[in-house]
Design a protein around this motif. Structure first.
Motif, PDB file in Angstrom:
ATOM      1  N   SER A  97     -18.649  40.160  32.774  1.00 21.29           N
ATOM      2  CA  SER A  97     -17.561  40.602  33.640  1.00 21.29           C
ATOM      3  C   SER A  97     -17.512  39.702  34.859  1.00 21.29           C
ATOM      4  O   SER A  97     -18.426  38.895  35.084  1.00 21.29           O
ATOM      5  CB  SER A  97     -17.745  42.072  34.059  1.00 21.29           C
ATOM      6  N   GLY A  98     -16.454  39.840  35.655  1.00 27.85           N
ATOM      7  CA  GLY A  98     -16.376  39.048  36.878  1.00 27.85           C
ATOM      8  C   GLY A  98     -14.959  38.726  37.294  1.00 27.85           C
ATOM      9  O   GLY A  98     -13.980  39.148  36.666  1.00 27.85           O
ATOM     10  N   PHE A  99     -14.868  37.950  38.393  1.00 23.50           N
ATOM     11  CA  PHE A  99     -13.590  37.600  39.009  1.00 23.50           C
ATOM     12  C   PHE A  99     -13.322  36.103  38.888  1.00 23.50           C
ATOM     13  O   PHE A  99     -14.249  35.286  38.922  1.00 23.50           O
ATOM     14  CB  PHE A  99     -13.610  37.949  40.500  1.00 23.50           C
ATOM     15  N   CYS A 100     -12.047  35.777  38.791  1.00 31.68           N
ATOM     16  CA  CYS A 100     -11.571  34.395  38.931  1.00 31.68           C
ATOM     17  C   CYS A 100     -10.445  34.388  39.957  1.00 31.68           C
ATOM     18  O   CYS A 100      -9.613  35.306  39.985  1.00 31.68           O
ATOM     19  CB  CYS A 100     -11.066  33.833  37.601  1.00 31.68           C
ATOM     20  N   PHE A 101     -10.417  33.343  40.783  1.00 27.16           N
ATOM     21  CA  PHE A 101      -9.423  33.242  41.861  1.00 27.16           C
ATOM     22  C   PHE A 101      -8.730  31.890  41.751  1.00 27.16           C
ATOM     23  O   PHE A 101      -9.370  30.838  41.875  1.00 27.16           O
ATOM     24  CB  PHE A 101     -10.099  33.362  43.232  1.00 27.16           C
ATOM     25  N   TRP A 102      -7.416  31.926  41.530  1.00 26.45           N
ATOM     26  CA  TRP A 102      -6.621  30.705  41.465  1.00 26.45           C
ATOM     27  C   TRP A 102      -5.733  30.600  42.701  1.00 26.45           C
ATOM     28  O   TRP A 102      -5.048  31.570  43.064  1.00 26.45           O
ATOM     29  CB  TRP A 102      -5.728  30.692  40.221  1.00 26.45           C
ATOM     30  N   ARG A 103      -5.726  29.452  43.318  1.00 29.86           N
ATOM     31  CA  ARG A 103      -4.849  29.231  44.476  1.00 29.86           C
ATOM     32  C   ARG A 103      -3.435  28.970  43.978  1.00 29.86           C
ATOM     33  O   ARG A 103      -3.150  27.980  43.328  1.00 29.86           O
ATOM     34  CB  ARG A 103      -5.381  28.059  45.310  1.00 29.86           C
ATOM     35  N   GLU A 104      -2.516  29.885  44.298  1.00 34.18           N
ATOM     36  CA  GLU A 104      -1.125  29.787  43.862  1.00 34.18           C
ATOM     37  C   GLU A 104      -0.230  29.198  44.934  1.00 34.18           C
ATOM     38  O   GLU A 104       0.926  28.860  44.662  1.00 34.18           O
ATOM     39  CB  GLU A 104      -0.607  31.179  43.475  1.00 34.18           C
ATOM     40  N   GLY A 105      -0.717  29.081  46.130  1.00 27.76           N
ATOM     41  CA  GLY A 105       0.070  28.545  47.237  1.00 27.76           C
ATOM     42  C   GLY A 105      -0.673  28.785  48.537  1.00 27.76           C
ATOM     43  O   GLY A 105      -1.805  29.271  48.559  1.00 27.76           O
ATOM     44  N   ASP A 106      -0.031  28.433  49.649  1.00 28.05           N
ATOM     45  CA  ASP A 106      -0.653  28.648  50.953  1.00 28.05           C
ATOM     46  C   ASP A 106      -0.803  30.154  51.201  1.00 28.05           C
ATOM     47  O   ASP A 106       0.187  30.886  51.209  1.00 28.05           O
ATOM     48  CB  ASP A 106       0.208  28.000  52.048  1.00 28.05           C
ATOM     49  N   GLN A 107      -2.037  30.606  51.375  1.00 31.27           N
ATOM     50  CA  GLN A 107      -2.336  32.026  51.603  1.00 31.27           C
ATOM     51  C   GLN A 107      -1.816  32.919  50.472  1.00 31.27           C
ATOM     52  O   GLN A 107      -1.373  34.052  50.697  1.00 31.27           O
ATOM     53  CB  GLN A 107      -1.751  32.493  52.942  1.00 31.27           C
ATOM     54  N   LEU A 108      -1.855  32.396  49.240  1.00 34.20           N
ATOM     55  CA  LEU A 108      -1.467  33.196  48.080  1.00 34.20           C
ATOM     56  C   LEU A 108      -2.438  32.914  46.940  1.00 34.20           C
ATOM     57  O   LEU A 108      -2.629  31.760  46.539  1.00 34.20           O
ATOM     58  CB  LEU A 108      -0.036  32.870  47.639  1.00 34.20           C
ATOM     59  N   THR A 109      -3.056  33.976  46.425  1.00 35.70           N
ATOM     60  CA  THR A 109      -4.094  33.828  45.406  1.00 35.70           C
ATOM     61  C   THR A 109      -3.845  34.781  44.246  1.00 35.70           C
ATOM     62  O   THR A 109      -3.504  35.956  44.452  1.00 35.70           O
ATOM     63  CB  THR A 109      -5.492  34.127  46.009  1.00 35.70           C
ATOM     64  N   LYS A 110      -4.027  34.249  43.036  1.00 37.66           N
ATOM     65  CA  LYS A 110      -4.033  35.116  41.864  1.00 37.66           C
ATOM     66  C   LYS A 110      -5.470  35.581  41.642  1.00 37.66           C
ATOM     67  O   LYS A 110      -6.366  34.767  41.397  1.00 37.66           O
ATOM     68  CB  LYS A 110      -3.514  34.391  40.624  1.00 37.66           C
TER      69      LYS A 110
END
Length: 583
Positions: A519-532
C-alpha cells in the motif's frame, strides 16, 4: 539449503513452457524499438566436458546482445558497467538453440538499464525452457563529447513496470558496496572452524588458480575495449578450475553475484585472473575471482578491473546436489574471505527471495533486520510501483472529483483512490511521510509509535487501529514506510507501506495482528501548487469485506477519509518551508 535443492531438481524435470511466451520470431504487433534478439545454435565447440553450453560462452552472447540494444537506444558506442546477479535455472545441451532477447528498460543521464531474457529451445521436440534473466547497466561513451541520453517511452504494462522499478534497482546498485560493508561491520559471522575435523578438510590454497590472458583484437569491441562478456567468460573459466580442485568433479555454476567493472581494458593489455574457493557449504561453494590488468611486462602497478563471486554445485546422475568437502582457510586473509562468504550467502538469499520473487509469493510479514533492510526497502517501493503501473484499473465510482478504482488481479483485490489537491507535491509528500500524523485525518489510525528511524528514507512504525467487523479486539500493525523522491521529471514522489515483523514487537493477546502486503501514496505534480494524490492498497483477507463494502457504494468511508486527508494537507501546507528546501 532445501530451497536450492528444489531449484536444482527443476533441471531434471525441465517442464516445457508455453511456446507463445518465448516465441522470438512472431514479428506481430508492437515491438520495443530498443529490442534486440539473438539466436545461436549450440555446437560442440561451445560446450563443456558434459556436453552442455559453457556459461562463459553464454555470458559473451548475453553481453553482446545487451550491448547492441543499448547502442540502438544511445546511437553511439556503449560499454558494460555492471551485470546484476544471475541465477541459472537450466543447463543447455549441444544441439539446442539459445534465444536471447534484450531491451532498454530505462535510460538515465549517460547510463541505461538493459533487461535480458534467455531461453533454450529443442528444435526436435519444440520445447522451450527459461534459462535465466539478467539486468545489465551500460554507459554511453563518445570520445569528444559528453553523452546525454534521450528518455525511453514505455508503452506496454510490462514496460511501464520495468521503467518504474529501474530507478529503484539503480538506487540499490549504488548502495551495494556499503550494504556488504555494513553487514560485515555490524554482524558477527559465526563459524565452526574449530569444531571441524581438519584431517578431512581441503586446504583453500590447493584450489588457488592464476591465469593470464592477452587481449587481442577479436576480444575487443569497435572502440578497442575488451568485451565485458569476454572478461566474464575468462572469469568463469578460472572459477570452474578452482571449484574442480575442491570437489575433484565437474561442477555446475548456479549463480553469479553482481559483476561491477571498475575500469576498462584495451587490446594489448595482459589480464591476470585469480580464483580461489572462499568457503564450502553443505551443497554449494563460493569461488572468488579477481581480474587485474597491466600493459607491459615491466610494469609493477596493476589495475583492478573486476571482482566477482560465483556459486557452484556438483550434481549427481539424478541432478541432485552432492555433499562437498569442507574447506580449510589460510590464517589471516583466508579466514576473512571464509567468513565474508557466509555473509554474502545471506545477502544472496535476501536478494533472491526478497527482491526477485513475485509479490504473490511474498509472505505478508517479512522479518526485518539491518542486514536485509536494503532489499526489503527495495521490495516495498518496487511492489507499489508495479501496482501503480498496472493497465487494467477500472473506475468504480466518482464523487466530487474523488475517484475510486479497483483491480482484480490473481489472488488480490486492489483499490486506488485519487484526487487533486491545491498543495505542492513536495509538501504533500512530507506531510504524509510521517505516519505519526496520520491519526490527525485517518480514523483507522488510533495511535502510531515510531519504532525505528532506519535511515533518511525508511522508518518502522507500530500502529494501533480500531476493531473491524465483529472482532472486539483492536488491530495492530508493524509497518515499514519507505519514501522516495522523484528520480526524473514525470516520476512521482512515493511513500510505500508494507508489514514486517520485529522481535521487539511480537503479537500481543490484547490486539489482533493485522498485515498489509502493499500500500502507499504517489504524488504527481500537475501544476503550480496542484498535485494529484493517489493512494493504493492491495487488500488482504482481513480487510476485504471493508474494501468491497466501499467500492460497491454501500459505505462512504473511503470518500470521508480521503476528504479528511485533503483538508489535512490544505491546513498544514504552510508549516514545511525549512523542510522543503531539502527536497
Amino acid at each position: 539449503m532445501q530451497g536450492l535443492a528444489s531449484v536444482f531438481s527443476n533441471r531434471a524435470s525441465k517442464k516445457s513452457a508455453p511456446r507463445s511466451e518465448n516465441n522470438m520470431g512472431d514479428g506481430e504487433g508492437y515491438r520495443n524499438p530498443t529490442e534486440v534478439q539473438m539466436s545461436q545454435l549450440v555446437l560442440p565447440c561451445h560446450t563443456n566436458q558434459r556436453g552442455e553450453l559453457s556459461v562463459g560462452q553464454l555470458l559473451k552472447w548475453i553481453d553482446a546482445t545487451a550491448c547492441l540494444s543499448a547502442e540502438r537506444h544511445a546511437g553511439c558506442p556503449c560499454v558494460t558497467a555492471s551485470m546484476d546477479d544471475i541465477y541459472f535455472e537450466h543447463t543447455i545441451s549441444v544441439g539446442h538453440v539459445v534465444n536471447i532477447r534484450a531491451k532498454v528498460n530505462r535510460a538515465f543521464n549517460s547510463s541505461m538499464e538493459v533487461g535480458i531474457q534467455v531461453a533454450s529451445e529443442d528444435l526436435c521436440s519444440e520445447k522451450q525452457w527459461n534459462v535465466c534473466k539478467a539486468l545489465a547497466t551500460f554507459v554511453a561513451h563518445r570520445e569528444l563529447s559528453k553523452v546525454k541520453l534521450k528518455p525511453t517511452t514505455p508503452r506496454t504494462e510490462e514496460e511501464k513496470m520495468e521503467h518504474s522499478v529501474a530507478a529503484e534497482r539503480r538506487r540499490m546498485r549504488l548502495v551495494y558496496a556499503d550494504t556488504i560493508k555494513d553487514l560485515l561491520a555490524h554482524y558477527v559471522i559465526h563459524d565452526d572452524l574449530e569444531s571441524k575435523d581438519y584431517s578431512r578438510m581441503v586446504p583453500a590454497e590447493k584450489t588457488r588458480v592464476e591465469s593470464v590472458e592477452l587481449v587481442l583484437p577479436p576480444h575487443a569491441n569497435h572502440q578497442g575495449n575488451t568485451f565485458g562478456g569476454q572478461i566474464m567468460a575468462w572469469m568463469e573459466n578460472v572459477a570452474t578450475i578452482a571449484a574442480s580442485r575442491l570437489c575433484h568433479a565437474h561442477p555446475t555454476l548456479k549463480a553469479i553475484e553482481m559483476f561491477h567493472f571498475r575500469g576498462p581494458s584495451q587490446v594489448g593489455d595482459r589480464l591476470v585472473l585469480k580464483a580461489i574457493v572462499n568457503n564450502a557449504f553443505k551443497h554449494s561453494m563460493e569461488v572468488g575471482v579477481c581480474v587485474e590488468a597491466y600493459r607491459q611486462e615491466a610494469e609493477t602497478h596493476r589495475r583492478h578491473i573486476n571482482s566477482a563471486f560465483m556459486t557452484f554445485v556438483v550434481l549427481d546422475a539424478d541432478d541432485q546436489p552432492q555433499i562437498l568437502p569442507w574447506i580449510r582457510p589460510q590464517p589471516g586473509d583466508g579466514e576473512r574471505r571464509y567468513r565474508e562468504a557466509s555473509a554474502r550467502k545471506k545477502i544472496r538469499l535476501d536478494r533472491k527471495y526478497i527482491v526477485s520473487c513475485k509479490q504473490a509469493e511474498m509472505p505478508l510479514s517479512v522479518p526485518w533486520d539491518p542486514s536485509n533492510q536494503v532489499y526489503l526497502s527495495y521490495n516495498n517501493v518496487s511492489s507499489l510501483k508495479m501496482l501503480v503501473a498496472k493497465d487494467n484499473w477500472v473506475l468504480s465510482s466518482e464523487i466530487n472529483q474523488f475517484r475510486v478504482y479497483t483491480l482484480e488481479d490473481d489472488k488480490f483485490l486492489s483499490f486506488h483512490m485519487e484526487m487533486l489537491v491545491q498543495v505542492d507535491a513536495a509538501q504533500a509528500f512530507l506531510l504524509l511521510s510521517d505516519l505519526r500524523r496520520r491519526a490527525e485525518w485517518d480514523k483507522h489510525y488510533r495511535s502510531v509509535e515510531l519504532v525505528q528511524q532506519v535511515d533518511e528514507d525508511d522508518a518502522i512504525y507500530h500502529v494501533i487501529s480500531p476493531p473491524i467487523g465483529d472482532d472486539p479486539k483492536p488491530q495492530d500493525f508493524v509497518i515499514l514506510a519507505s519514501r522516495r523522491k522523484p528520480c526524473d521529471n514525470g516520476d512521482p514522489y512515493v511513500i510505500a507501506l508494507r508489514s514486517v515483523t520485529l522481535p521487539t514487537h511480537r503479537e500481543m493477546p490484547e490486539y489482533r495482528r493485522g498485515e498489509t502486503l502493499c500500500s502507499g501514496f504517489c504524488f504527481w505534480r500537475e501544476g503550480d501548487q496542484l498535485t494529484k494524490v493517489s493512494y493504493y492498497n492491495q487488500a488482504t483477507p482481513g480487510f476485504l469485506n471493508y474494501v468491497t463494502t466501499n467500492v460497491t457504494g454501500l459505505s462512504s468511508e473511503f470518500y470521508t477519509t480521503f476528504k479528511a486527508c485533503e483538508q489535512f494537507l490544505l491546513d498544514n501546507r504552510n508549516d514545511l518551508a525549512p523542510s522543503l528546501q531539502a527536497l
